[in-house]
Design an enzyme around this catalytic site. Structure first.
Site, PDB file in Angstrom:
ATOM      1  N   CYS A  92       0.833  -1.211   0.000  1.00  0.00           N
ATOM      2  CA  CYS A  92       0.000   0.000   0.000  1.00  0.00           C
ATOM      3  C   CYS A  92       0.870   1.266   0.000  1.00  0.00           C
ATOM      4  CB  CYS A  92      -0.890  -0.002   1.244  1.00  0.00           C
ATOM      5  SG  CYS A  92      -1.858   1.501   1.421  1.00  0.00           S
ATOM      6  N   CYS A  98      -0.023   5.707   7.746  1.00  0.00           N
ATOM      7  CA  CYS A  98      -1.389   5.272   8.044  1.00  0.00           C
ATOM      8  C   CYS A  98      -1.399   4.341   9.247  1.00  0.00           C
ATOM      9  CB  CYS A  98      -1.991   4.565   6.823  1.00  0.00           C
ATOM     10  SG  CYS A  98      -3.708   4.059   7.104  1.00  0.00           S
ATOM     11  N   CYS A 176      -6.676   1.748  -0.580  1.00  0.00           N
ATOM     12  CA  CYS A 176      -6.556   0.900   0.611  1.00  0.00           C
ATOM     13  C   CYS A 176      -6.689  -0.537   0.144  1.00  0.00           C
ATOM     14  CB  CYS A 176      -7.632   1.247   1.645  1.00  0.00           C
ATOM     15  SG  CYS A 176      -7.651   0.105   3.053  1.00  0.00           S
ATOM     16  N   GLN A 281     -19.024  -8.536  11.998  1.00  0.00           N
ATOM     17  CA  GLN A 281     -17.655  -9.049  11.934  1.00  0.00           C
ATOM     18  C   GLN A 281     -16.976  -8.386  10.740  1.00  0.00           C
ATOM     19  OE1 GLN A 281     -16.290 -10.777  14.260  1.00  0.00           O
ATOM     20  NE2 GLN A 281     -18.097 -11.459  15.397  1.00  0.00           N
ATOM     21  N   PHE A 311     -24.276 -11.041  23.866  1.00  0.00           N
ATOM     22  CA  PHE A 311     -23.639 -10.064  22.970  1.00  0.00           C
ATOM     23  C   PHE A 311     -23.941 -10.496  21.524  1.00  0.00           C
ATOM     24  CE2 PHE A 311     -21.123 -10.498  26.839  1.00  0.00           C
ATOM     25  CZ  PHE A 311     -21.069  -9.202  27.307  1.00  0.00           C
ATOM     26  N   GLU A 331     -28.557  -8.736  23.970  1.00  0.00           N
ATOM     27  CA  GLU A 331     -27.728  -7.716  23.313  1.00  0.00           C
ATOM     28  C   GLU A 331     -28.090  -6.353  23.902  1.00  0.00           C
ATOM     29  OE1 GLU A 331     -25.280  -7.264  20.844  1.00  0.00           O
ATOM     30  OE2 GLU A 331     -25.736  -5.139  21.015  1.00  0.00           O
ATOM     31  N   ASP A 377     -19.774 -13.388  22.981  1.00  0.00           N
ATOM     32  CA  ASP A 377     -18.910 -12.704  22.003  1.00  0.00           C
ATOM     33  C   ASP A 377     -18.851 -11.216  22.365  1.00  0.00           C
ATOM     34  OD1 ASP A 377     -17.559 -11.823  19.780  1.00  0.00           O
ATOM     35  OD2 ASP A 377     -19.213 -12.153  18.382  1.00  0.00           O
ATOM     36  N   CYS A 403     -12.293 -10.546  20.124  1.00  0.00           N
ATOM     37  CA  CYS A 403     -11.325  -9.834  19.276  1.00  0.00           C
ATOM     38  C   CYS A 403     -10.123  -9.408  20.109  1.00  0.00           C
ATOM     39  CB  CYS A 403     -11.981  -8.625  18.614  1.00  0.00           C
ATOM     40  SG  CYS A 403     -12.658  -7.465  19.798  1.00  0.00           S
TER      41      CYS A 403
HETATM   42  C1  LIG Z   1     -18.017  -8.274  19.206  1.00  0.00           C
HETATM   43  S1  LIG Z   1     -19.668  -7.756  18.928  1.00  0.00           S
HETATM   44  C2  LIG Z   1     -20.426  -9.323  18.557  1.00  0.00           C
HETATM   45  C3  LIG Z   1     -21.758  -9.255  17.888  1.00  0.00           C
HETATM   46  C4  LIG Z   1     -22.227 -10.536  17.229  1.00  0.00           C
HETATM   47  N1  LIG Z   1     -22.024 -11.692  18.071  1.00  0.00           N
HETATM   48  C5  LIG Z   1     -21.594 -10.732  15.876  1.00  0.00           C
HETATM   49  O1  LIG Z   1     -20.839 -11.694  15.690  1.00  0.00           O
HETATM   50  O2  LIG Z   1     -21.850  -9.926  14.974  1.00  0.00           O
HETATM   51  C6  LIG Z   1     -20.146  -7.352  20.524  1.00  0.00           C
HETATM   52  C7  LIG Z   1     -21.603  -7.002  20.682  1.00  0.00           C
HETATM   53  O3  LIG Z   1     -21.813  -6.699  22.054  1.00  0.00           O
HETATM   54  C8  LIG Z   1     -22.687  -5.605  22.160  1.00  0.00           C
HETATM   55  N2  LIG Z   1     -22.404  -4.990  23.473  1.00  0.00           N
HETATM   56  C9  LIG Z   1     -21.359  -4.189  23.802  1.00  0.00           C
HETATM   57  N3  LIG Z   1     -21.426  -3.884  25.111  1.00  0.00           N
HETATM   58  C10 LIG Z   1     -22.510  -4.494  25.610  1.00  0.00           C
HETATM   59  C11 LIG Z   1     -23.113  -4.565  26.899  1.00  0.00           C
HETATM   60  N4  LIG Z   1     -22.577  -3.914  27.936  1.00  0.00           N
HETATM   61  N5  LIG Z   1     -24.238  -5.297  27.063  1.00  0.00           N
HETATM   62  C12 LIG Z   1     -24.775  -5.954  26.019  1.00  0.00           C
HETATM   63  N6  LIG Z   1     -24.266  -5.928  24.761  1.00  0.00           N
HETATM   64  C13 LIG Z   1     -23.151  -5.216  24.562  1.00  0.00           C
HETATM   65  C14 LIG Z   1     -22.388  -4.739  20.973  1.00  0.00           C
HETATM   66  O4  LIG Z   1     -23.505  -3.924  20.643  1.00  0.00           O
HETATM   67  C15 LIG Z   1     -22.069  -5.784  19.895  1.00  0.00           C
HETATM   68  O5  LIG Z   1     -23.225  -6.128  19.187  1.00  0.00           O
END
Ligand SMILES: C[S@@+](CC[C@H](N)C(=O)[O-])C[C@H]1O[C@@H](n2cnc3c(N)ncnc32)[C@H](O)[C@@H]1O
Length: 445
Positions: A92, A98, A176, A281, A311, A331, A377, A403
């Site tokens: 790049c 960057c 990019c 993701q 989550f 969520e 997650d 992550c």
């Molecule tokens: C890493 S993402 C994973 C989402 C989903 N599992 C996916 O694979 O697309 C984390 C998720 O947790 C939610 N989140 C973050 N903080 C949170 C909280 N305190 N309570 C509930 N959900 C939360 C975010 O809105 C997001 O959708």
């Protein structure tokens, strides 16, 4: 930094640190020992770690020491005396300034080994040394489907791109290699649009998502909504063929400017109408790998009776899992949860949803008791309080997705202390050329 070939690469170090009192430090000669957690080469000098961007193990160079960085010090590379055979030409033109990519100069085998090492180190520290690890699932260049472009109106032009490394300044991006190619042609027209919207020193963020219906853009601008600017934004969206354009003016609510086609994303064949700027993701292949790890494990053996997805986002796990068993999806983002619920209704899948802040109110052990399987997650901070409730519950099978290998390992240790074994781990590289790496783990007791 001058290379042995004589070709100057000094521009790659633009914006690096200088000496603290303003006088340049004397150059020193170093050899790089390792590739550090953030992608910097790490050497030792005077008993301290020295971090040098864009260098590789085995390389000899002269550097100028700069600002303290934790227990170590950052240094500016001046001249590369001995280059590593693992050094490759970064693809790049923005690599260096960057902040998006830190390791484009690394050969592919060393890159993959380094990412695996990040996961392994985090697991070892938490007491999971020797956990069986599947081969790393890798996302190709040009497949990142979500990107946030920052913009600032200067005196003469609009800067639009990504943050500079360790700085708030913006690298004006024209190319990019990480994001899906359909995002690049938008940038010229977006600069022109923002030139009309922003006054000097006003800023904006364009969150761009490649959906099944085309590009979805959420534009957050410091400007005030006026009829001419709304019309200008609508013209931009139709000229660029956007699926949807939503603008958030100042602190106001989202303003739907154009919805030409549905902004849907398909999770394992199940279409979901995603809200503007929602979490997804980073790449489709990364998501497939993470989901495949969970579904593959649950599809063999006896079927679970009930599953909890914590989550849950827009349902990348919950919706396909509901083909196996009823799912409770929890969520904290109302719009994401509503999209998940709509998709479940449309597909006739048994999903119950609950809006809940899981950091403040994790699902309690007694609420988890009716479930056979928990998938969690969380965001980068992890989910320690939630892991403690899972540990106290009678649940016997858990999938953790993360992550952040450090918080994953911390939360895994909570489960480990309650009798769970971490049976296998899948590392997933969907943040190409950055220091980020995802992982999924299967726990059973
Ligand atoms: C890493 S993402 C994973 C989402 C989903 N599992 C996916 O694979 O697309 C984390 C998720 O947790 C939610 N989140 C973050 N903080 C949170 C909280 N305190 N309570 C509930 N959900 C939360 C975010 O809105 C997001 O959708």
């Amino acid at each position: 930094m001058a290379r042995p070939s004589g070709r100057s690469r000094k521009r790659h170090w633009r914006g690096e640190v200088g000496a603290q009192d303003g006088t340049p430090a004397e150059p020193i000669r170093l050899q790089i020992d390792t590739l550090g957690r953030r992608g910097d080469g790490v050497a030792r000098h005077g008993g301290r770690a020295v971090y040098v961007a864009q260098t590789l193990p085995g390389e000899e160079l002269t550097v100028r020491l700069g600002e303290a960085d934790g227990d170590g010090v950052r240094a500016e590379a001046i001249e590369l005396i001995e280059a590593s055979p693992q050094r490759v030409e970064p693809p790049c033109p923005h690599f260096g300034p960057c902040g998006g990519c830190s390791v484009q100069h690394v050969s592919d085998p060393l890159y993959a080994e380094w990412k695996l090492g990040i996961v392994r180190t985090a697991l070892d520290r938490a007491g999971f040394a020797g956990t069986p690890m599947l081969p790393i699932a890798r996302s190709a260049p040009g497949t990142r489907r979500r990107a946030a472009f920052r913009a600032l109106r200067g005196e003469r032009s609009v800067f639009l791109g990504f943050s500079e490394r360790a700085s708030h300044r913006i690298v004006d991006v024209t190319d990019c290699r990480v994001v899906v190619p359909s995002m690049m042609p938008l940038l010229t027209a977006l600069r022109a649009l923002l030139g009309d919207m922003l006054a000097v020193r006003q800023s904006a963020v364009a969150e761009v998502t490649a959906t099944d219906g085309g590009i979805d853009m959420l534009l957050e601008v410091e400007a005030e909504a006026t009829l001419p600017l709304r019309e200008r934004a609508a013209a931009f969206a139709s000229e660029q063929g956007l699926a949807r354009l939503t603008v958030r003016w100042g602190d106001m609510q989202e303003d739907p400017i154009v919805a030409a086609r549905p902004a849907t994303v398909t999770f394992d064949g199940i279409p979901v109408p995603v809200p503007p700027g929602t979490f997804l993701q980073a790449t489709r292949s990364g998501e497939d790998a993470l989901r495949g790890f969970v579904l593959g494990a649950l599809s063999s053996g006896s079927r679970p009776g009930r599953i909890v997805d914590l989550f849950a986002g827009c349902g990348s796990f919950a919706l396909p899992l509901a083909r196996l068993a009823p799912v409770l999806a929890v969520e904290g983002d109302e719009a994401a949860l509503e999209a998940l619920a709509m998709a479940a209704r449309a597909a006739g899948l048994p999903v119950r949803t609950e809006l809940r802040d899981l950091a403040k109110r994790p699902l309690r052990a007694d609420e988890l008791a009716a479930s056979d399987v928990v998938v969690f997650d969380p965001p980068r901070l992890g989910a320690k309080a939630q892991a403690e409730q899972i540990a106290d519950s009678p649940v016997r099978q858990v999938f953790g997705i993360s992550c952040n290998p450090s918080t994953f390992a911390r939360d895994a240790a909570v489960l480990g202390a309650a009798g769970f074994a971490l049976e296998s781990v899948l590392p997933v590289d969907q943040f190409l050329w950055s220091a980020h790496v995802e992982l999924a783990g299967r726990f059973r007791r």
